[in-house]
Design a protein around this motif. Structure first.
Motif, short mmCIF file in Angstrom:
data_model
loop_
_atom_site.label_atom_id
_atom_site.label_comp_id
_atom_site.label_asym_id
_atom_site.label_seq_id
_atom_site.Cartn_x
_atom_site.Cartn_y
_atom_site.Cartn_z
N SER A 187 0.81 -1.22 0.00
CA SER A 187 0.00 0.00 0.00
C SER A 187 0.84 1.27 0.00
O SER A 187 0.39 2.32 -0.45
CB SER A 187 -0.93 0.01 1.22
OG SER A 187 -1.76 -1.13 1.24
N ASP A 188 2.07 1.17 0.51
CA ASP A 188 2.90 2.37 0.60
C ASP A 188 3.64 2.69 -0.69
O ASP A 188 4.35 3.69 -0.77
CB ASP A 188 3.90 2.26 1.76
CG ASP A 188 4.82 1.05 1.62
OD1 ASP A 188 4.69 0.31 0.62
OD2 ASP A 188 5.66 0.85 2.52
N ASN A 189 3.48 1.86 -1.70
CA ASN A 189 4.10 2.13 -2.99
C ASN A 189 3.13 2.94 -3.84
O ASN A 189 2.06 2.46 -4.22
CB ASN A 189 4.45 0.82 -3.70
CG ASN A 189 5.25 1.04 -4.98
OD1 ASN A 189 5.00 1.98 -5.73
ND2 ASN A 189 6.20 0.15 -5.24
N GLN A 190 3.49 4.17 -4.15
CA GLN A 190 2.62 5.06 -4.92
C GLN A 190 3.10 5.21 -6.36
O GLN A 190 2.69 6.11 -7.07
CB GLN A 190 2.57 6.44 -4.25
CG GLN A 190 2.09 6.42 -2.81
CD GLN A 190 0.68 5.89 -2.68
OE1 GLN A 190 -0.20 6.24 -3.47
NE2 GLN A 190 0.44 5.02 -1.70
N GLY A 191 3.99 4.31 -6.79
CA GLY A 191 4.54 4.40 -8.14
C GLY A 191 3.50 4.23 -9.23
O GLY A 191 2.52 3.50 -9.07
N LYS A 192 3.72 4.89 -10.35
CA LYS A 192 2.78 4.83 -11.46
C LYS A 192 2.72 3.43 -12.07
O LYS A 192 1.66 2.98 -12.51
CB LYS A 192 3.17 5.85 -12.53
CG LYS A 192 3.02 7.30 -12.08
CD LYS A 192 3.41 8.25 -13.20
CE LYS A 192 3.25 9.71 -12.76
NZ LYS A 192 3.65 10.64 -13.85
N ALA A 193 3.87 2.75 -12.11
CA ALA A 193 3.89 1.40 -12.70
C ALA A 193 3.03 0.44 -11.89
O ALA A 193 2.24 -0.32 -12.44
CB ALA A 193 5.33 0.88 -12.79
N LEU A 194 3.18 0.47 -10.57
CA LEU A 194 2.38 -0.41 -9.72
C LEU A 194 0.90 -0.08 -9.86
O LEU A 194 0.06 -0.99 -9.98
CB LEU A 194 2.81 -0.28 -8.26
CG LEU A 194 2.00 -1.11 -7.26
CD1 LEU A 194 2.10 -2.60 -7.58
CD2 LEU A 194 2.46 -0.84 -5.83
N LYS A 195 0.56 1.20 -9.86
CA LYS A 195 -0.83 1.61 -10.01
C LYS A 195 -1.40 1.10 -11.32
O LYS A 195 -2.53 0.60 -11.38
CB LYS A 195 -0.94 3.13 -9.95
CG LYS A 195 -2.36 3.65 -10.08
CD LYS A 195 -2.40 5.17 -10.01
CE LYS A 195 -3.83 5.69 -10.18
NZ LYS A 195 -3.87 7.18 -10.13
N TRP A 196 -0.61 1.18 -12.39
CA TRP A 196 -1.06 0.72 -13.71
C TRP A 196 -1.33 -0.78 -13.68
O TRP A 196 -2.35 -1.24 -14.18
CB TRP A 196 0.01 1.05 -14.75
CG TRP A 196 -0.37 0.67 -16.15
CD1 TRP A 196 -1.04 1.43 -17.06
CD2 TRP A 196 -0.12 -0.60 -16.79
NE1 TRP A 196 -1.22 0.72 -18.22
CE2 TRP A 196 -0.67 -0.52 -18.08
CE3 TRP A 196 0.51 -1.77 -16.38
CZ2 TRP A 196 -0.60 -1.58 -18.98
CZ3 TRP A 196 0.57 -2.83 -17.28
CH2 TRP A 196 0.03 -2.72 -18.56
#
Length: 214
Positions: A187-196
């Motif tokens: 949950s603490d990863n706000q990276g665009k790749a992970l979100k995608w």
């Protein structure tokens, strides 16, 4: 740069995402600012990799999530599990459902849990049962076919051997025959790749590409 440690669990082809012809997926894979790492874990090792920061995304985690916060997850599907024995095994002709007393007499084949920090998990084993431990699902399937032990397999792994009469499916009564597959991420990863990736993995069409369990 976005560092996305993408972990693919034992039930899935670890190269599925990289092989996709989706233009959006290719833009993520080919983007020099995005680093992808694919690896496999087994049983509790999927959750272990997530909570110990070895992975940001898990595809196909099974079992209950470990206690504690710091990650989110949703169910992907339920995978059918079957109890198999080779045709020449004494249990192949046993009356069904086969009881635990009879199962306990024979060696089981199990995959080694890959957890490094969390307590290792096991599945489908009886206390006191002799166990042959193998490193991966392919080895487990082959061990069953060669008559080295009995136990559970995902149906999609066992189907070809069942159709070829190399394995026999036996009913074992009340033992659960479904394994819940989950998508989980930090949950603490706000990276665009992970979100995608998370957004893509919520889409039914993408889930159908991944799923080989029925």
């Amino acid at each position: 740069a976005n560092n996305l440690l993408s972990l693919v669990a034992e039930f899935y082809d670890e190269h599925t995402l990289a092989k996709t012809d989706d233009p959006a997926a290719q833009s993520v894979v080919q983007n020099k600012g995005t680093q992808l790492r694919l690896q496999q874990e087994v049983l509790g090792g999927t959750w272990d990799a997530l909570v110990s920061n070895r992975a940001d995304l898990v595809i196909g985690a099974t079992g209950d999530a470990p206690a504690g916060a710091g990650y989110s997850h949703f169910s992907l599907n339920e995978c059918t599990m079957v109890f198999v024995v080779p045709p020449g095994h004494p249990l192949a002709t046993a009356e069904e459902p086969v009881g635990s007393t009879d199962i306990l007499k024979y060696r089981a084949v199990a995959i080694a849990d890959s957890s490094r920090h969390l307590p290792p998990r096991s599945s489908g084993l009886l206390t006191g049962q002799e166990v042959l431990t193998v490193p991966d699902m392919a080895s487990k399937l082959e061990a069953h076919i060669q008559g080295l032990g009995i136990g559970y397999l995902p149906l999609f792994w066992a189907q070809a051997a069942i159709d070829a009469r190399q394995l026999v499916v036996k009913s074992v009564g009340a033992t659960p025959n479904r394994a819940i597959q989950q998508i989980a991420w930090r949950s603490d990863n706000q990276g665009k790749a992970l979100k995608w990736f998370v957004e893509k993995l919520r889409q039914p069409v993408v889930q159908q590409r991944l799923l080989r369990c029925h």
